[in-house]
Design a protein around this motif. Structure first.
Motif, PDB file in Angstrom:
ATOM      1  N   ALA A 191       0.801  -1.219   0.000  1.00 15.48           N
ATOM      2  CA  ALA A 191       0.000   0.000   0.000  1.00 15.48           C
ATOM      3  C   ALA A 191       0.838   1.275   0.000  1.00 15.48           C
ATOM      4  CB  ALA A 191      -0.928   0.003   1.219  1.00 15.48           C
ATOM      5  N   LEU A 192       2.147   1.134   0.221  1.00 12.85           N
ATOM      6  CA  LEU A 192       2.999   2.326   0.271  1.00 12.85           C
ATOM      7  C   LEU A 192       3.217   2.873  -1.139  1.00 12.85           C
ATOM      8  CD1 LEU A 192       5.721   1.168   2.836  1.00 12.85           C
ATOM      9  CD2 LEU A 192       3.973   2.933   3.208  1.00 12.85           C
ATOM     10  N   PRO A 193       3.037   4.165  -1.336  1.00 14.96           N
ATOM     11  CA  PRO A 193       3.281   4.729  -2.661  1.00 14.96           C
ATOM     12  C   PRO A 193       4.770   4.791  -2.982  1.00 14.96           C
ATOM     13  CG  PRO A 193       2.797   6.479  -1.093  1.00 14.96           C
ATOM     14  CD  PRO A 193       2.582   5.174  -0.357  1.00 14.96           C
ATOM     15  N   ALA A 194       5.081   4.751  -4.256  1.00 14.99           N
ATOM     16  CA  ALA A 194       6.474   4.956  -4.669  1.00 14.99           C
ATOM     17  C   ALA A 194       6.942   6.319  -4.165  1.00 14.99           C
ATOM     18  CB  ALA A 194       6.586   4.878  -6.178  1.00 14.99           C
ATOM     19  N   HIS A 195       8.154   6.343  -3.652  1.00 17.60           N
ATOM     20  CA  HIS A 195       8.656   7.585  -3.059  1.00 17.60           C
ATOM     21  C   HIS A 195      10.124   7.773  -3.433  1.00 17.60           C
ATOM     22  CE1 HIS A 195       9.004  10.967  -0.467  1.00 17.60           C
ATOM     23  NE2 HIS A 195       9.673  10.350   0.499  1.00 17.60           N
ATOM     24  N   PRO A 196      10.380   8.191  -4.667  1.00 15.00           N
ATOM     25  CA  PRO A 196      11.774   8.401  -5.079  1.00 15.00           C
ATOM     26  C   PRO A 196      12.382   9.614  -4.377  1.00 15.00           C
ATOM     27  CG  PRO A 196      10.270   9.135  -6.793  1.00 15.00           C
ATOM     28  CD  PRO A 196       9.423   8.484  -5.748  1.00 15.00           C
ATOM     29  N   VAL A 197      13.576   9.431  -3.873  1.00 20.76           N
ATOM     30  CA  VAL A 197      14.300  10.506  -3.195  1.00 20.76           C
ATOM     31  C   VAL A 197      15.733  10.527  -3.720  1.00 20.76           C
ATOM     32  CG1 VAL A 197      15.174  11.372  -0.995  1.00 20.76           C
ATOM     33  CG2 VAL A 197      12.893  10.351  -1.105  1.00 20.76           C
ATOM     34  N   ALA A 198      16.173  11.664  -4.196  1.00 17.08           N
ATOM     35  CA  ALA A 198      17.545  11.794  -4.692  1.00 17.08           C
ATOM     36  C   ALA A 198      18.473  11.979  -3.495  1.00 17.08           C
ATOM     37  CB  ALA A 198      17.649  12.977  -5.650  1.00 17.08           C
ATOM     38  N   LEU A 199      18.789  10.861  -2.844  1.00 18.21           N
ATOM     39  CA  LEU A 199      19.541  10.947  -1.593  1.00 18.21           C
ATOM     40  C   LEU A 199      20.918  11.589  -1.775  1.00 18.21           C
ATOM     41  CD1 LEU A 199      18.703   7.578   0.203  1.00 18.21           C
ATOM     42  CD2 LEU A 199      18.119   9.880   0.959  1.00 18.21           C
TER      43      LEU A 199
END
Length: 252
Positions: A191-199
């Motif tokens: 159920a978690l949405p995709a969450h791209p983060v440019a770490l």
């Protein structure tokens, strides 16, 4: 049997007194938040599994190989805002791993390898410092450390891993599904949405923790895309990296 901790001391002594090249593999994990769907021991689970598989493969190739108990504490400042995360000072982490490696060498192992699945910048820096000090203390003998944050090694892992947006995402969720599926809160993960983060970019810009990176649930990437099949493939690659480091160390 390759687990040092499951042997008796006479059994360890006998194995070290026998013929064959002797290798210690020491997994370094962490205790920190990995999203709302993965256990705090995620990095330790992965590290232990890789060390166990690498030692078994080295045994198959004729080495005397043992994997040590996992070191479960590390620099984990980035997860400090989340319950259950345990961070220790870099100086403590360095000494803990360095002295464990030194003890393995003094025990009679010809070479010592460490493996870590914990990728926090401060932790990786501390492991690189361990490698530097180990070589300095042992006449230039290298501590075997396949550093998967290095581009050449990262290129052998999944696209999400290479993107850097992989903390408790598809990459790590897949690994835990392959190892301990009962520890994955799978309904929640799906159920978690995709969450791209440019770490990497956020770090360059001065971010100091997950919250400042916009990771208010301690994850990035795409947990819902995980599969045990992908996890098994990643385990295979990670194991190969450790085995290859050991084989290269014994090349004439």
């Amino acid at each position: 049997m390759t687990a040092l901790a499951e042997l008796s001391y006479p059994e360890v002594a006998a194995r070290l007194a026998g013929a064959g090249r002797k290798v210690a593999v020491i997994p370094v994990g962490s205790t920190e938040a990995h999203g709302p769907h993965l256990p705090l021991c995620t990095d330790s689970l992965i590290g232990e599994a890789v060390a166990e598989r690498a030692a078994a493969e080295l045994e198959r190739r004729g080495f005397v190989a043992m994997h040590f108990p996992t070191i479960d504490y590390a620099v984990t400042d980035w997860a400090g805002a989340f319950s259950g995360s345990v961070s220790i000072a870099a100086s403590t982490a360095i000494e803990l791993v360095l002295q464990t490696c030194g003890a393995a060498r003094a025990m009679g192992f010809d070479r010592v390898a460490i493996f870590t699945a914990h990728l926090e910048p401060g932790h990786i820096a501390s492991m690189r410092e361990v490698a530097r000090r180990y070589a300095e203390a042992h006449a230039g003998e290298a501590l075997l450390f396949p550093d998967t944050t290095r581009r050449a090694l990262a290129a052998r892992l999944t696209p999400e891993y290479q993107s850097g947006s992989c903390h408790a995402g598809q990459y790590e969720t897949s690994l835990v599904l392959a190892l301990r599926p009962e520890l994955v809160r799978w309904a929640l993960a799906r159920a978690l949405p995709a969450h791209p983060v440019a770490l990497a970019q956020r770090i360059r810009e001065g971010a100091r923790d997950f919250i400042e990176c916009g990771m208010d649930q301690a994850y990035c990437g795409t947990p819902a895309g995980a599969s045990a099949e992908e996890g098994r493939a990643s385990l295979g690659v990670l194991t190969e990296l450790v085995v290859e480091a050991v084989l290269a160390a014994f090349e004439p």
